[in-house]
Motif scaffolding. Structure first.
Motif, mmCIF file in Angstrom:
data_model
loop_
_atom_site.group_PDB
_atom_site.id
_atom_site.type_symbol
_atom_site.label_atom_id
_atom_site.label_comp_id
_atom_site.label_asym_id
_atom_site.label_seq_id
_atom_site.Cartn_x
_atom_site.Cartn_y
_atom_site.Cartn_z
ATOM 1 N N ILE A 47 0.838 -1.203 0.000
ATOM 2 C CA ILE A 47 0.000 0.000 0.000
ATOM 3 C C ILE A 47 0.871 1.250 0.000
ATOM 4 C CG2 ILE A 47 -1.652 1.353 1.368
ATOM 5 C CD1 ILE A 47 -2.826 -1.400 2.298
ATOM 6 N N LEU A 48 1.921 1.262 0.810
ATOM 7 C CA LEU A 48 2.824 2.418 0.856
ATOM 8 C C LEU A 48 3.481 2.667 -0.495
ATOM 9 C CD1 LEU A 48 4.373 1.690 4.333
ATOM 10 C CD2 LEU A 48 3.200 3.817 3.712
ATOM 11 N N ARG A 49 3.753 1.634 -1.228
ATOM 12 C CA ARG A 49 4.369 1.792 -2.557
ATOM 13 C C ARG A 49 3.374 2.319 -3.588
ATOM 14 N NH1 ARG A 49 8.080 -3.517 -1.970
ATOM 15 N NH2 ARG A 49 9.849 -2.433 -1.017
ATOM 16 N N GLU A 50 2.080 2.092 -3.351
ATOM 17 C CA GLU A 50 1.038 2.532 -4.287
ATOM 18 C C GLU A 50 0.532 3.942 -4.010
ATOM 19 O OE1 GLU A 50 -2.128 -0.282 -4.002
ATOM 20 O OE2 GLU A 50 -0.960 -1.908 -4.878
ATOM 21 N N ARG A 51 0.629 4.387 -2.760
ATOM 22 C CA ARG A 51 0.018 5.653 -2.356
ATOM 23 C C ARG A 51 1.076 6.639 -1.881
ATOM 24 N NH1 ARG A 51 -5.909 5.172 -0.652
ATOM 25 N NH2 ARG A 51 -5.482 7.328 -0.088
ATOM 26 N N GLU A 52 0.906 7.887 -2.255
ATOM 27 C CA GLU A 52 1.840 8.926 -1.830
ATOM 28 C C GLU A 52 1.232 9.859 -0.795
ATOM 29 O OE1 GLU A 52 3.398 10.961 -5.228
ATOM 30 O OE2 GLU A 52 4.124 9.118 -6.145
ATOM 31 N N ASP A 53 0.003 9.594 -0.385
ATOM 32 C CA ASP A 53 -0.704 10.525 0.499
ATOM 33 C C ASP A 53 -0.802 10.047 1.947
ATOM 34 O OD1 ASP A 53 -2.417 8.420 -0.127
ATOM 35 O OD2 ASP A 53 -4.205 9.689 -0.225
ATOM 36 N N ILE A 54 -0.121 8.969 2.304
ATOM 37 C CA ILE A 54 -0.191 8.446 3.670
ATOM 38 C C ILE A 54 0.658 9.313 4.593
ATOM 39 C CG2 ILE A 54 0.307 6.464 5.163
ATOM 40 C CD1 ILE A 54 -0.263 4.703 2.633
ATOM 41 N N ASP A 55 0.042 9.765 5.689
ATOM 42 C CA ASP A 55 0.719 10.647 6.642
ATOM 43 C C ASP A 55 1.268 9.895 7.848
ATOM 44 O OD1 ASP A 55 0.072 13.265 5.376
ATOM 45 O OD2 ASP A 55 -1.983 12.610 5.771
ATOM 46 N N VAL A 56 0.526 8.876 8.321
ATOM 47 C CA VAL A 56 0.892 8.134 9.525
ATOM 48 C C VAL A 56 0.556 6.663 9.332
ATOM 49 C CG1 VAL A 56 0.438 7.842 12.008
ATOM 50 C CG2 VAL A 56 0.469 10.138 11.025
ATOM 51 N N VAL A 57 1.433 5.803 9.827
ATOM 52 C CA VAL A 57 1.161 4.365 9.882
ATOM 53 C C VAL A 57 1.036 3.990 11.355
ATOM 54 C CG1 VAL A 57 2.058 2.044 9.434
ATOM 55 C CG2 VAL A 57 2.342 3.847 7.719
ATOM 56 N N PHE A 58 -0.071 3.341 11.697
ATOM 57 C CA PHE A 58 -0.327 2.852 13.052
ATOM 58 C C PHE A 58 -0.269 1.337 12.979
ATOM 59 C CE2 PHE A 58 -3.908 2.190 16.363
ATOM 60 C CZ PHE A 58 -2.982 1.886 17.342
ATOM 61 N N THR A 59 0.756 0.731 13.596
ATOM 62 C CA THR A 59 0.984 -0.702 13.421
ATOM 63 C C THR A 59 1.156 -1.445 14.735
ATOM 64 O OG1 THR A 59 2.401 -2.344 12.311
ATOM 65 C CG2 THR A 59 3.505 -0.373 13.160
ATOM 66 N N ASP A 60 0.745 -2.684 14.718
ATOM 67 C CA ASP A 60 1.038 -3.630 15.796
ATOM 68 C C ASP A 60 2.472 -4.124 15.586
ATOM 69 O OD1 ASP A 60 0.658 -5.380 17.936
ATOM 70 O OD2 ASP A 60 -0.275 -6.924 16.698
ATOM 71 N N VAL A 61 3.074 -4.695 16.618
ATOM 72 C CA VAL A 61 4.432 -5.238 16.482
ATOM 73 C C VAL A 61 4.385 -6.642 15.908
ATOM 74 C CG1 VAL A 61 6.502 -5.984 17.714
ATOM 75 C CG2 VAL A 61 5.432 -3.812 18.298
ATOM 76 N N HIS A 62 3.646 -7.536 16.556
ATOM 77 C CA HIS A 62 3.646 -8.955 16.167
ATOM 78 C C HIS A 62 2.542 -9.227 15.157
ATOM 79 C CE1 HIS A 62 6.624 -9.874 19.166
ATOM 80 N NE2 HIS A 62 5.939 -9.121 20.017
ATOM 81 N N MET A 63 2.970 -9.603 13.924
ATOM 82 C CA MET A 63 2.034 -9.893 12.847
ATOM 83 C C MET A 63 2.589 -11.015 11.988
ATOM 84 S SD MET A 63 0.998 -6.093 11.542
ATOM 85 C CE MET A 63 2.702 -5.572 11.384
ATOM 86 N N PRO A 64 1.719 -11.701 11.266
ATOM 87 C CA PRO A 64 2.204 -12.727 10.345
ATOM 88 C C PRO A 64 2.896 -12.084 9.149
ATOM 89 C CG PRO A 64 -0.154 -12.419 10.079
ATOM 90 C CD PRO A 64 0.270 -11.572 11.249
ATOM 91 N N GLY A 65 3.637 -12.897 8.418
ATOM 92 C CA GLY A 65 4.296 -12.392 7.217
ATOM 93 C C GLY A 65 5.785 -12.214 7.435
ATOM 94 N N SER A 66 6.436 -11.623 6.469
ATOM 95 C CA SER A 66 7.892 -11.517 6.507
ATOM 96 C C SER A 66 8.405 -10.266 7.211
ATOM 97 C CB SER A 66 8.445 -11.554 5.069
ATOM 98 O OG SER A 66 8.045 -10.390 4.367
ATOM 99 N N ILE A 67 7.499 -9.367 7.618
ATOM 100 C CA ILE A 67 7.927 -8.119 8.247
ATOM 101 C C ILE A 67 6.996 -7.790 9.417
ATOM 102 C CG2 ILE A 67 6.652 -6.753 6.539
ATOM 103 C CD1 ILE A 67 8.847 -4.620 6.774
ATOM 104 N N ASP A 68 7.578 -7.619 10.597
ATOM 105 C CA ASP A 68 6.764 -7.256 11.758
ATOM 106 C C ASP A 68 6.684 -5.727 11.864
ATOM 107 O OD1 ASP A 68 9.143 -6.347 12.930
ATOM 108 O OD2 ASP A 68 9.207 -7.916 14.444
ATOM 109 N N GLY A 69 5.995 -5.245 12.876
ATOM 110 C CA GLY A 69 5.771 -3.815 13.013
ATOM 111 C C GLY A 69 7.034 -3.007 13.237
ATOM 112 N N LEU A 70 7.979 -3.549 13.987
ATOM 113 C CA LEU A 70 9.224 -2.827 14.227
ATOM 114 C C LEU A 70 10.050 -2.731 12.942
ATOM 115 C CD1 LEU A 70 10.768 -1.306 16.346
ATOM 116 C CD2 LEU A 70 11.861 -3.430 17.030
ATOM 117 N N ALA A 71 10.155 -3.835 12.213
ATOM 118 C CA ALA A 71 10.863 -3.806 10.926
ATOM 119 C C ALA A 71 10.138 -2.888 9.942
ATOM 120 C CB ALA A 71 10.979 -5.216 10.359
#
Length: 125
Positions: A47-71
């Protein structure tokens, strides 16, 4: 005469737990922000690569996938440094010194007003 419309702050909420994500999205939407949603860090990066209008990302730390919130927060700092980041976790305890710049941490459970205030602070609004 043209009128100027203030652009809404765009917040991307990244949370794999559906009920927590919906709760955060509802609270931030009620506060007047425009919301986007992702269920994992990988989806957030897309999504970040598709959109240029994002001001803030609010993320959890522990998530599935190859990248967690801290990364994810570090990737945002490297690739999109103008974007503010809010990290929340019920497990991890992060200190200011361990966070990238323009990043705020909240322990779960957090108050919606804390997150809304952090969005406003990070965007200067």
């Amino acid at each position: 005469m043209s009128t100027l419309h203030e652009q809404k702050t765009v917040v991307l909420v990244v949370e794999d737990e559906g009920l927590i994500r919906i709760d955060a999205v509802d609270a931030l939407s009620d506060a007047g922000f425009e919301l986007l949603e992702a269920t994992c860090g990988d989806q957030a990066v897309a999504i970040l690569r598709e959109r240029e209008d994002i001001d803030v990302v609010f993320t959890d730390v522990h998530m599935p996938g190859s990248i967690d919130g801290l990364a994810l927060s570090k990737k945002i700092r490297d690739e999109w440094p103008r974007i503010g980041v809010i990290i929340a976790s019920g497990i991890a305890r992060l200190t200011e010194g361990s966070l990238p710049s323009r990043t705020v941490f909240f322990e779960k459970p957090y108050e919606h007003d804390q997150i809304i205030g952090a969005v406003n602070c990070l965007t200067g609004r």
